[in-house]
Scaffold this motif. Sequence first.
Motif, PDB file in Angstrom:
ATOM      1  N   ARG A  76     -10.925 -22.343  18.585  1.00 30.20           N
ATOM      2  CA  ARG A  76      -9.555 -22.266  18.064  1.00 30.20           C
ATOM      3  C   ARG A  76      -9.033 -20.836  18.121  1.00 30.20           C
ATOM      4  NH1 ARG A  76      -7.404 -26.397  14.900  1.00 30.20           N
ATOM      5  NH2 ARG A  76      -5.536 -25.070  14.940  1.00 30.20           N
ATOM      6  N   ALA A  77      -9.909 -19.878  17.761  1.00 27.97           N
ATOM      7  CA  ALA A  77      -9.504 -18.465  17.819  1.00 27.97           C
ATOM      8  C   ALA A  77      -9.174 -18.059  19.247  1.00 27.97           C
ATOM      9  CB  ALA A  77     -10.617 -17.580  17.264  1.00 27.97           C
ATOM     10  N   LEU A  78      -9.985 -18.523  20.196  1.00 28.49           N
ATOM     11  CA  LEU A  78      -9.758 -18.174  21.600  1.00 28.49           C
ATOM     12  C   LEU A  78      -8.502 -18.853  22.134  1.00 28.49           C
ATOM     13  CD1 LEU A  78     -11.151 -16.466  23.772  1.00 28.49           C
ATOM     14  CD2 LEU A  78     -12.313 -18.531  24.548  1.00 28.49           C
ATOM     15  N   ASN A  79      -8.226 -20.041  21.659  1.00 22.93           N
ATOM     16  CA  ASN A  79      -7.014 -20.737  22.076  1.00 22.93           C
ATOM     17  C   ASN A  79      -5.764 -20.003  21.578  1.00 22.93           C
ATOM     18  OD1 ASN A  79      -5.631 -23.112  23.234  1.00 22.93           O
ATOM     19  ND2 ASN A  79      -5.062 -23.517  21.112  1.00 22.93           N
ATOM     20  N   ILE A  80      -5.864 -19.455  20.361  1.00 23.68           N
ATOM     21  CA  ILE A  80      -4.743 -18.705  19.779  1.00 23.68           C
ATOM     22  C   ILE A  80      -4.575 -17.362  20.479  1.00 23.68           C
ATOM     23  CG2 ILE A  80      -3.945 -17.538  17.676  1.00 23.68           C
ATOM     24  CD1 ILE A  80      -5.484 -19.811  16.131  1.00 23.68           C
ATOM     25  N   ALA A  81      -5.716 -16.699  20.741  1.00 23.46           N
ATOM     26  CA  ALA A  81      -5.693 -15.360  21.354  1.00 23.46           C
ATOM     27  C   ALA A  81      -6.663 -15.363  22.536  1.00 23.46           C
ATOM     28  CB  ALA A  81      -6.091 -14.294  20.325  1.00 23.46           C
ATOM     29  N   PRO A  82      -6.238 -15.825  23.716  1.00 21.45           N
ATOM     30  CA  PRO A  82      -7.138 -15.995  24.865  1.00 21.45           C
ATOM     31  C   PRO A  82      -7.893 -14.738  25.289  1.00 21.45           C
ATOM     32  CG  PRO A  82      -5.050 -17.084  25.248  1.00 21.45           C
ATOM     33  CD  PRO A  82      -4.875 -16.276  24.009  1.00 21.45           C
ATOM     34  N   LYS A  83      -7.391 -13.558  24.931  1.00 24.26           N
ATOM     35  CA  LYS A  83      -8.064 -12.324  25.329  1.00 24.26           C
ATOM     36  C   LYS A  83      -8.941 -11.746  24.214  1.00 24.26           C
ATOM     37  CE  LYS A  83      -4.634 -10.937  28.772  1.00 24.26           C
ATOM     38  NZ  LYS A  83      -3.713  -9.866  29.227  1.00 24.26           N
ATOM     39  N   ASN A  84      -9.122 -12.511  23.138  1.00 20.25           N
ATOM     40  CA  ASN A  84      -9.893 -12.004  22.000  1.00 20.25           C
ATOM     41  C   ASN A  84     -11.362 -11.851  22.389  1.00 20.25           C
ATOM     42  OD1 ASN A  84     -11.559 -12.325  19.386  1.00 20.25           O
ATOM     43  ND2 ASN A  84      -9.500 -11.859  18.663  1.00 20.25           N
ATOM     44  N   GLU A  85     -11.831 -10.622  22.411  1.00 19.51           N
ATOM     45  CA  GLU A  85     -13.183 -10.328  22.878  1.00 19.51           C
ATOM     46  C   GLU A  85     -14.243 -10.859  21.914  1.00 19.51           C
ATOM     47  OE1 GLU A  85     -15.842  -8.462  25.694  1.00 19.51           O
ATOM     48  OE2 GLU A  85     -13.775  -9.171  25.725  1.00 19.51           O
ATOM     49  N   ARG A  86     -13.959 -10.748  20.621  1.00 20.11           N
ATOM     50  CA  ARG A  86     -14.953 -11.201  19.637  1.00 20.11           C
ATOM     51  C   ARG A  86     -15.211 -12.701  19.769  1.00 20.11           C
ATOM     52  NH1 ARG A  86     -13.758 -10.817  13.234  1.00 20.11           N
ATOM     53  NH2 ARG A  86     -15.372 -12.232  12.483  1.00 20.11           N
ATOM     54  N   ALA A  87     -14.165 -13.480  19.928  1.00 22.40           N
ATOM     55  CA  ALA A  87     -14.335 -14.927  20.084  1.00 22.40           C
ATOM     56  C   ALA A  87     -15.136 -15.241  21.343  1.00 22.40           C
ATOM     57  CB  ALA A  87     -12.970 -15.609  20.139  1.00 22.40           C
ATOM     58  N   ARG A  88     -14.825 -14.536  22.425  1.00 28.21           N
ATOM     59  CA  ARG A  88     -15.526 -14.780  23.691  1.00 28.21           C
ATOM     60  C   ARG A  88     -17.005 -14.391  23.596  1.00 28.21           C
ATOM     61  NH1 ARG A  88     -12.538 -15.645  28.102  1.00 28.21           N
ATOM     62  NH2 ARG A  88     -10.802 -14.437  27.282  1.00 28.21           N
ATOM     63  N   LEU A  89     -17.275 -13.260  22.943  1.00 28.61           N
ATOM     64  CA  LEU A  89     -18.661 -12.808  22.775  1.00 28.61           C
ATOM     65  C   LEU A  89     -19.459 -13.795  21.933  1.00 28.61           C
ATOM     66  CD1 LEU A  89     -18.192  -8.963  22.246  1.00 28.61           C
ATOM     67  CD2 LEU A  89     -19.594 -10.025  24.024  1.00 28.61           C
ATOM     68  N   ARG A  90     -18.832 -14.268  20.843  1.00 25.58           N
ATOM     69  CA  ARG A  90     -19.542 -15.204  19.964  1.00 25.58           C
ATOM     70  C   ARG A  90     -19.847 -16.511  20.698  1.00 25.58           C
ATOM     71  NH1 ARG A  90     -19.486 -11.147  17.084  1.00 25.58           N
ATOM     72  NH2 ARG A  90     -19.156 -11.133  14.821  1.00 25.58           N
TER      73      ARG A  90
END
Length: 292
Positions: A76-90
Motif C-alpha cells: 500500500r505504501a509503495l502504491n501511494i509513493a511508487p518511488k519510496n525506497e523504504r517500502a521497496r527495501l522492506r
Amino acid sequence: DLPQRGRWERQWESNRYWLILERAKQAQASQQWAQASTVYRQVIGLDGNRPEAWLGLGDCELARHQHGAAEQAYLRALNIAPKNERARLRLFALYRDQDPERALALLSLGGSAALQQQGARLRADLLERDAAALEQSGYRAQALNKRHAALALTPEDPWRRYRTAVAMAAASDTTAASVLLQSALAANPQDSDLRYATALYLSGQGALSRARRVLAEVPPQRRSSQMAQLDSRLARRELMAEARARHDHGEVAAAEHLLIPLLPDDSVALTLAGWAAGRGDRSQAEHYYREI
C-alpha cells in the motif's frame, strides 16, 4: 464564516493525524508492536493516502512475524509513493528468501544504487546455488561458468572469489585460481577478509609458506583473530612437515626435538609413539601413547 471554519477543521484533522502518528512511533520505538500496530491503523483511518503510517504498520507487523500483513502494508505504501525506497527495501527483504524472482522483479521498477547492489548479490547467490547443484550432479564445467558469472556480479565479495578459486583448482586450473585471488589482493591490500581468504585458499592447496607470507604482510598486532589462528595452524603444519622430512632422512633426534615442544597434542604424541615403536623402543612408545 464557513470557509474559515473549514480551514480550522482541516488544520485540526492534520494536527490530530501527526499527534497520533507520533504516538504510534513512540510505541514502535518501545517495541510495543501490537499497540503500535493498533495506533498506526487509527492513523490510517484518519488518512490512508500517506505512506508513513503504512510503512510503520508494515514494520510492526513484520516484528510480530505477521509477514502477510506486513507485505500488504508495504505494498500500500509503495502504491501511494511508487518511488519510496523504504517500502521497496522492506519488500525486497521480505521476498528475498521466500520468492527470489519476485524480489528481483521489484528492481525492474527502479531503486537506489544500494537496492540494485542487493539485487546483484541475490542474483549471484542464485547462480552459486545453481552451481552447487550442478557440481553435485557432476557438471563441473557448467558449474564453474555460473561461479564466474556470480563473481562478475559481485567482484567485491572475497568469499565468492574464494569459492570460485577452489572450484577452479578442482578443475586443475590452480595457476589461474591463485591469480584470481592474489591479483585482487594486490589491488585491495587493506581488505582483511580477502587476505584471509587468499591465505586459506593457498593453505588448502598445500602452499603453506606462500599462505604464511600473505599473512605476514600484516603486522601481528593488526591481524584478526582468524588470521592469527590460521597462521598458528600453518606454522604447526610446517613444523610437522619438517620433522617428518628429517625423520625420513634419518635425523631422528632432530625430528623429535622439533615435535616435543608441541606436546600435549594427540597427533604429535601419536607420531612420536609411531616413530618409537618403529625403532623397537616399546617403553618410549608407551610413554607417548599415554599422552593421547
